[in-house]
Enzyme design. Sequence first.
Site, PDB file in Angstrom:
ATOM      1  CD  GLU A 175      -3.011  -1.072   2.264  1.00 32.00           C
ATOM      2  OE1 GLU A 175      -4.071  -1.625   2.014  1.00 32.00           O
ATOM      3  OE2 GLU A 175      -2.816  -0.451   3.309  1.00 32.00           O
ATOM      4  CD  GLU A 366      -3.831  -6.029   2.389  1.00 31.93           C
ATOM      5  OE1 GLU A 366      -4.672  -5.368   3.023  1.00 31.93           O
ATOM      6  OE2 GLU A 366      -2.609  -5.840   2.477  1.00 31.93           O
TER       7      GLU A 366
END
Length: 471
Positions: A175, A366
């Site tokens: 991320e 995810e």
Amino acid sequence: MTTFPATFPDGFLWGGATAANQFEGAYLADGKLLSIQDVMPHGITAPPTQEPTPDNLKLEGIDYYHRYADDIALFAELGFSVFRFSIAWSRIFPRGDEEEPNEAGLAFYDRVLDECEKHGITPLVTISHYETPLHLAKTYDGWVDRRMIGFYERYARTLFERYGSRVKYWLTFNEINAVLHEPLMAGGIWTPKDELSAQDLYQAIHHELVASASVTKIAHDLDPELKVGCMIIATPAYPLTPDPRDVLAAKHFEEANYAFGDVHCRGEYPGYLMRSLAEQGVELDITDSDRETLKNTVDFVSFSYYMSLCQTVDPTVPAGAGNILGGVPNPTLESSEWGWQIDPVGLRVVLNDYWQRWGKPLFIVENGLGAKDELVEVDGVNTVLDDYRIDYLREHLIQAREAVRDGVDLLGYTWWGPIDVVSASTAQLSKRYGFIYVDRNDDGSGSLERYKKKSFDYYRSVIDSNGAALD
Ligand code: BGP
């Protein structure tokens, strides 16, 4: 009329995703030193502590460091063909700036890979997942310092040389766009975020982007078969109203995140970002060699997807939705117990958008629902009747399949936290994502026993049928 299959493409990778700091525990075992997470007992909800404190659930995690073989066996039982995990940087280079790696740390992941191999599970490894060695954070202010590029290159090269024959899929930074909002967690930046200048923040981002491109080249030079991906938080932003200014606000919000993918996929800074930096008075130190390095683009784009959010120029609308990225709530959507708005269609939006924008294979690494689970006994067996998690999984996978039918090249899907782990944002164990329940509570009590939830069998049936069981 052409019909579209009920299944996912052949060879689609099914599995789950984890991060070392959220489940390994053993925070000082075998030569490991502290990472930033060891002093973040409350995740991003409170500032870090000076030393590790007993209330930090990550110090013990779910004791995966000692139970990995049994846990991977459970993943195999689920039918996983891929398992995403991260390597704790502070196990391999405990301070981060050493010349030589820590052999005992390397050996641990050899053993993990042995188990994956035994069960025919393809590893997908995140090189850096929110766990910068604490020494690098405190001494260098993390990625603000250009020397971090060299430390990271040495670390990544060590991993590629050691594991490259067994690990084909790599992610450089988890991320990466989270650094915009959480500079400590995502960038190892020790300066408190309200004291951090835009200049230092964007320089740190630049260093991470150069480091990501550089290790992509290192991987390809060592073995052209290695596949390196970037990893971004995908959060589609919808205009709250049809007011064109809301539309533009949503667009600008998305650009702040697109920028990371644009640099990773196109090898240069996009014009809209250069303008925005100039308007913030930021002048990046970009060398000629940096520009060359950035041309080493990724092989695929991976992302996390949990929610969408709305943007508006109306300052009277209260913020509220979203986790790290902010935004205002979407009145048409429901929220999880932690206020994350549930939007399966947004996943299809993102998949189509990224595929059309970058033309690179995509990987959902995810996606998941954090919820409070209640352990109950059914026919003498402990379990959780988590129909809410089954619904979330099913609805999102149906949208992913729609995107594949739209023509998106999707490599695989890894559910976040297939076994309960410590939450990244709140550092709670009660925010559970797993198909496997772990008996550990927020106060640290619990036997650490593992129990299969109802969703365990459901996910297994989806994997077994390559998606056909969704219908
Ligand atoms: C992402 C992180 C993960 C993970 C997940 C769920 O932002 O990459 O590390 O934890 O979100 O978030 P949380 O644990 O805060 O519920």
